[in-house]
Design an enzyme around this catalytic site. Structure first.
Site, PDB file in Angstrom:
ATOM      1  N   ILE A  59      27.937  43.779  36.513  1.00 18.96           N
ATOM      2  CA  ILE A  59      29.260  42.847  36.060  1.00 18.96           C
ATOM      3  C   ILE A  59      30.058  44.214  35.797  1.00 18.96           C
ATOM      4  O   ILE A  59      29.610  45.145  35.193  1.00 18.96           O
ATOM      5  CB  ILE A  59      28.543  42.544  34.617  1.00 18.96           C
ATOM      6  N   SER A  60      31.179  44.134  36.300  1.00 13.33           N
ATOM      7  CA  SER A  60      32.260  44.992  36.098  1.00 13.33           C
ATOM      8  C   SER A  60      32.616  45.293  34.745  1.00 13.33           C
ATOM      9  O   SER A  60      32.541  44.837  33.556  1.00 13.33           O
ATOM     10  CB  SER A  60      33.522  44.476  36.895  1.00 13.33           C
ATOM     11  N   GLN A  61      32.996  46.688  34.568  1.00 17.70           N
ATOM     12  CA  GLN A  61      33.726  47.201  33.288  1.00 17.70           C
ATOM     13  C   GLN A  61      34.645  46.369  32.992  1.00 17.70           C
ATOM     14  O   GLN A  61      35.715  45.727  33.547  1.00 17.70           O
ATOM     15  CB  GLN A  61      34.145  48.503  33.643  1.00 17.70           C
TER      16      GLN A  61
END
Length: 215
Positions: A59-61
Site C-alpha cells: 500500500i503506497s506511502q
C-alpha cells in the site's frame, strides 16, 4: 487507538503542508487506512511510509497516494480506471472524490482482487467495481476513461492505457526501470498526448502486458 489517532492527526498536518487539494486530504482522512492493511502492520497505518499487504504488493506511502490523486484533477463526475487495486485503499479514496462518477479497478492477483472487492463493499464504497485483470492491460470493455491511475511501475507509458483515455483525460503513472521511476502526468488532447514529469518515485513493478514480464 489514542496513539493511532494522534499519529493520524500528525500525518495530515504533514500532508497539508505539501498537498494543495483540500478535497483529496479530506477524502483521505475519511478512509480508515488501518482497515486496508494486515493486522500485524496496523500500528504503522498512519506513518508516512508504504506497507506490505502480502502477495509481494504494498500500500503506497500516504504522500504518494495524495500526490497522484491530486494530479488527476477530479471534479466528481468522472469515470476513473485504477490499474492495481491492491488492498483497495486508493480506490476507496477515489470513490469519495467521485460522488457522481465511479471507479473501475483492476488487479492481477485474484486473491487481492477478491479481498479488496469484499472490503470495499462492506465499507460502503458502492461506486467501485473491482475486476481481475484480463489479457489486455486496463479495462477496454469500460473505456474510455476520464482519468487513469497506475499504481505499479511501468517500463514505458503503456500505449494500451493511452488508448483507453478519453480526450481531455489525465493519466498518472510511475514510469521507468525497476529500481526508480519518474511520476508521469499525461494528458490526452485532440492533438495528441502531453507528458509532464512530476518527480521521482519507487513502486513495485507492473507485471504482465506492457509490464516487466510475468515476474
Amino acid at each position: 487507538m489514542q496513539r493511532i489517532n494522534a499519529e493520524k492527526s500528525a500525518l495530515f498536518v504533514e500532508l497539508g503542508a505539501e498537498i494543495g487539494s483540500k478535497a483529496v486530504l479530506e477524502a483521505m482522512e475519511r478512509v480508515p487506512r488501518e482497515l486496508f492493511v494486515p493486522a500485524e502492520v496496523r500500528p504503522l497505518a498512519y506513518q508516512n511510509i508504504p506497507l506490505s499487504i502480502g502477495s509481494g504488493q504494498t500500500i503506497s506511502q500516504p504522500y504518494m497516494v495524495a500526490r497522484m490523486t491530486e494530479l488527476l484533477e477530479l471534479k466528481g463526475d468522472e469515470k476513473v480506471l485504477e490499474v492495481g487495486t491492491g488492498s483497495g485503499y486508493q480506490a476507496a479514496i477515489l470513490s469519495l472524490l467521485l460522488p457522481r462518477g465511479g471507479v473501475v479497478s483492476v488487479e492481477r492477483d485474484e486473491t487481492l482482487a477478491a479481498t479488496a472487492g469484499v472490503r470495499l463493499e462492506e465499507l460502503g464504497y458502492g461506486n467501485v467495481t473491482v475486476e481481475t485483470a484480463g489479457p489486455t492491460l486496463g479495462c477496454p470493455d469500460h473505456a474510455p476513461f476520464d482519468a487513469i491511475i497506475v499504481t505499479a511501475a511501468c517500463p514505458g507509458l503503456p500505449d494500451t492505457l493511452v488508448g483507453q483515455l478519453a480526450v481531455g483525460g489525465r493519466m498518472v503513472a510511475p514510469v521507468g526501470p525497476r529500481d526508480e521511476q519518474s511520476l508521469i502526468l499525461a494528458r490526452r488532447t485532440e492533438e495528441g498526448l502531453t507528458v509532464e514529469v512530476q518527480g521521482r518515485c519507487r513502486f513495485v513493478p507492473l507485471l504482465g502486458p506492457e509490464g516487466f514480464g510475468e515476474g
